[in-house]
Write a protein that holds these residues in place. Structure first.
Motif, short mmCIF file in Angstrom:
data_model
loop_
_atom_site.label_atom_id
_atom_site.label_comp_id
_atom_site.label_asym_id
_atom_site.label_seq_id
_atom_site.Cartn_x
_atom_site.Cartn_y
_atom_site.Cartn_z
N UNK A 174 22.07 -41.74 -29.75
CA UNK A 174 22.67 -40.66 -30.53
C UNK A 174 24.11 -41.04 -30.85
N UNK A 175 24.33 -41.68 -32.01
CA UNK A 175 25.70 -42.08 -32.34
C UNK A 175 26.52 -40.91 -32.88
N UNK A 176 25.87 -39.82 -33.24
CA UNK A 176 26.60 -38.60 -33.59
C UNK A 176 27.45 -38.14 -32.40
N UNK A 177 26.96 -38.37 -31.19
CA UNK A 177 27.69 -38.03 -29.96
C UNK A 177 29.06 -38.72 -29.94
N UNK A 178 29.13 -39.91 -30.51
CA UNK A 178 30.37 -40.69 -30.49
C UNK A 178 31.23 -40.44 -31.73
N UNK A 179 30.83 -39.49 -32.54
CA UNK A 179 31.64 -39.14 -33.70
C UNK A 179 31.14 -39.68 -35.02
N UNK A 180 29.97 -40.34 -35.02
CA UNK A 180 29.45 -40.88 -36.28
C UNK A 180 29.19 -39.76 -37.28
N UNK A 181 29.50 -40.05 -38.52
CA UNK A 181 29.37 -39.08 -39.61
C UNK A 181 28.99 -39.87 -40.86
N UNK A 182 27.95 -39.47 -41.58
CA UNK A 182 27.55 -40.24 -42.77
C UNK A 182 28.56 -40.23 -43.89
N UNK A 183 29.57 -39.36 -43.79
CA UNK A 183 30.58 -39.26 -44.85
C UNK A 183 31.93 -39.83 -44.42
N UNK A 184 31.98 -40.46 -43.25
CA UNK A 184 33.22 -41.08 -42.77
C UNK A 184 32.86 -42.37 -42.03
N UNK A 185 33.53 -43.45 -42.36
CA UNK A 185 33.22 -44.75 -41.77
C UNK A 185 33.40 -44.73 -40.25
N UNK A 186 32.44 -45.38 -39.58
CA UNK A 186 32.42 -45.40 -38.12
C UNK A 186 32.20 -46.82 -37.63
N UNK A 187 32.92 -47.19 -36.57
CA UNK A 187 32.70 -48.44 -35.86
C UNK A 187 32.51 -48.11 -34.39
N UNK A 188 31.60 -48.81 -33.73
CA UNK A 188 31.25 -48.55 -32.34
C UNK A 188 31.39 -49.82 -31.51
N UNK A 189 32.01 -49.69 -30.35
CA UNK A 189 32.13 -50.81 -29.40
C UNK A 189 31.66 -50.33 -28.05
#
Length: 483
Positions: A174-189
């Motif tokens: 669930x990357x939404x948990x980490x702040x992912x949003x389809x209308x704002x660029x997201x990077x995950x580490x």
């Protein structure tokens, strides 16, 4: 939210309920008696044997308190063992079913002297059978209009995370948990670490803020990039390898044990370790661009690095993952006209911008080439929108020394205390704005970022881009002697 306040607190339960709504993608109205089932999860309570049904407004709740659905039908749902999210399935005759992954992020709410713990699952717009899905991302066109995403582009914000993954999660994550949003660029580490070299949260926060402040536009009208760093596993003492050598062979031993494969299309992977290949290099990226990187400050004067060194090295090595070289678009280190954390001149001390030192940032400027000599009075010049005012904000570091003046004027490049009309400094190609050239896909042998819901058009565009330089061509990053 008002419906949640019908729930009463319980002294027995510590966590709380998961709730959400199911709506019709065409009409936007609630879907009555849609079934929301737990496909994979841990459930305790009296009512774990059946799904929840939505009410006339499309609302459902997995009731951990027993007040809304009755004490005989309580459900306390958590991720199953070895899973990081609960897998839900939403179904209704006449509609396409939808799977989503939800990692509960409980919010404490106090109302009328009572306490509630609630976690908001994503709104699910169910698509009637036969609904067109023009971009092939599993979200029908009418639902895309509800979410505000582009029905003809599976990755509306261009970050290599599909719209579907950013709304519903992917492969159990669930990357939404980490702040992912389809209308704002997201990077995950995901960052794992040796006990003695756990990065300071202040260093992580400094880098996270740098990305939040990035001059990058988003479809929702905001600027910046959401960077989430999941400081996840401490490598057990028995698994710690004080010297990763050969670096990527030993790295993979740890990665294969501590990094879940389900995250490989979503998260970059970082290890904070002692050293690699018997040296004192601050770190290394597995290619340019790449999926994996190492921060290795164990042999530095402050073992593990100061907060500033940690922040600078993290952003520097991650920059390589994002396709940036020591000279931005070229491997030309310590370019006088390149003002970026990617240059050794700024990796450890940070940039000095508008009088503020220790700034970790990639280049925001486009600076013209320097052909041999420079006038210290007029210093450097910009192009493509970079102005003298922009350059005037930046101090310049050369050969380990901060120079008087600015990148715009009165720059004592030879540090002799006298301003001269012509001083030889060498030849430097024009420098890029790094933020305009971020590669979100990663690459190299460590893998690429890009989930399976990306449509054909997004995959085709990616196939035209570089897959990353081979790992053996990547230079080790700076040592204490390079400062």
């Amino acid at each position: 939210m008002k419906k949640l306040l019908l729930l009463a607190t319980s002294a027995v339960l510590i966590n709380g309920c998961i709730y959400g709504t199911v709506k019709d993608a065409n009409t936007g109205s609630g879907v009555y008696q849609a079934k929301v089932s737990v496909v994979k999860g841990s459930c305790s309570g009296n009512g774990c044997g059946f799904p929840e049904s939505t009410d006339s407004s499309g609302f459902y709740v997995f009731d951990a308190y027993g007040d809304r659905n009755g004490s005989a039908n309580t459900k306390f749902v958590t991720p199953a063992s070895a899973e990081e999210a609960v897998t839900f399935l939403v179904s209704k005759p006449g509609y396409q079913s939808r799977t989503f992954y939800h990692k509960p992020d409980y919010e404490k709410i106090t109302y009328d002297g009572k306490t509630y713990y609630v976690s908001d699952a994503p709104v699910v717009y169910l698509c009637p059978y036969g609904s067109p899905d023009s971009d092939g991302d599993t979200i029908c066109d009418s639902a895309e209009s509800r979410y505000g995403t582009d029905p003809y582009d599976s990755d509306t914000d261009g970050d290599r995370l599909s719209d579907a993954a950013e709304i519903f999660g992917y492969d159990g994550v669930d990357i939404r948990y980490y702040g992912a949003d389809p209308l704002r660029k997201t990077l995950l580490i995901e960052a794992d670490y040796y006990q003695a070299f756990k990065p300071d949260q202040a260093a992580l926060d400094q880098v996270i803020q740098a990305f939040a402040d990035a001059p990058v536009s988003n479809p929702d009208g905001s600027t910046g990039i959401t960077l989430a760093i999941d400081l996840d596993d401490r490598i057990s003492a028995s698994d710690e390898d004080s010297n990763l050598s050969p670096v990527w062979t030993d790295f993979d031993v740890l990665k294969n044990k501590y990094f879940e494969s389900r995250r490989s299309k979503l998260f970059h992977y970082a290890l904070f370790v002692d050293q690699y290949n018997g040296g004192t290099s601050s770190g290394i990226s597995r290619g340019i661009p790449a999926h994996d990187f190492v921060v290795s400050l164990g042999q530095w004067p402050t073992p593990g690095g100061t907060v500033q060194q940690q922040a600078g090295t993290l952003m520097h090595e991650f920059g390589h993952n994002l396709g940036l070289m020591h000279g931005g678009n070229e491997n030309a280190n310590r370019k006088l006209n390149y003002l970026s954390i990617m240059s050794y001149d700024y990796q450890m001390p940070g940039l000095t911008v508008d009088g503020n030192s220790g700034v970790v940032d990639y280049s925001r400027l486009k600076v013209n080439a320097i052909s041999g000599n420079i006038s210290e009075f007029s210093a450097m010049s910009g192009y493509g929108g970079t102005t003298e005012s922009d350059l005037a904000d930046y101090s310049v570091r050369r050969h380990g020394n901060w120079l008087t003046g600015t990148a715009s004027s009165n720059l004592d490049v030879n540090n002799n205390g006298i301003l001269q009309t012509s001083v030889y400094v060498g030849h430097f190609n024009a420098s890029q704005n790094d933020w305009d050239n971020i590669n979100f896909a990663g690459g190299g042998s460590g893998g690429t970022i890009g989930d399976g819901h990306l449509g054909a058009s997004s995959m085709m565009m990616f196939s035209l881009k570089s897959q990353g330089t081979p790992e053996y061509m990547v230079e080790p990053c700076m040592t204490p002697e390079d400062m």
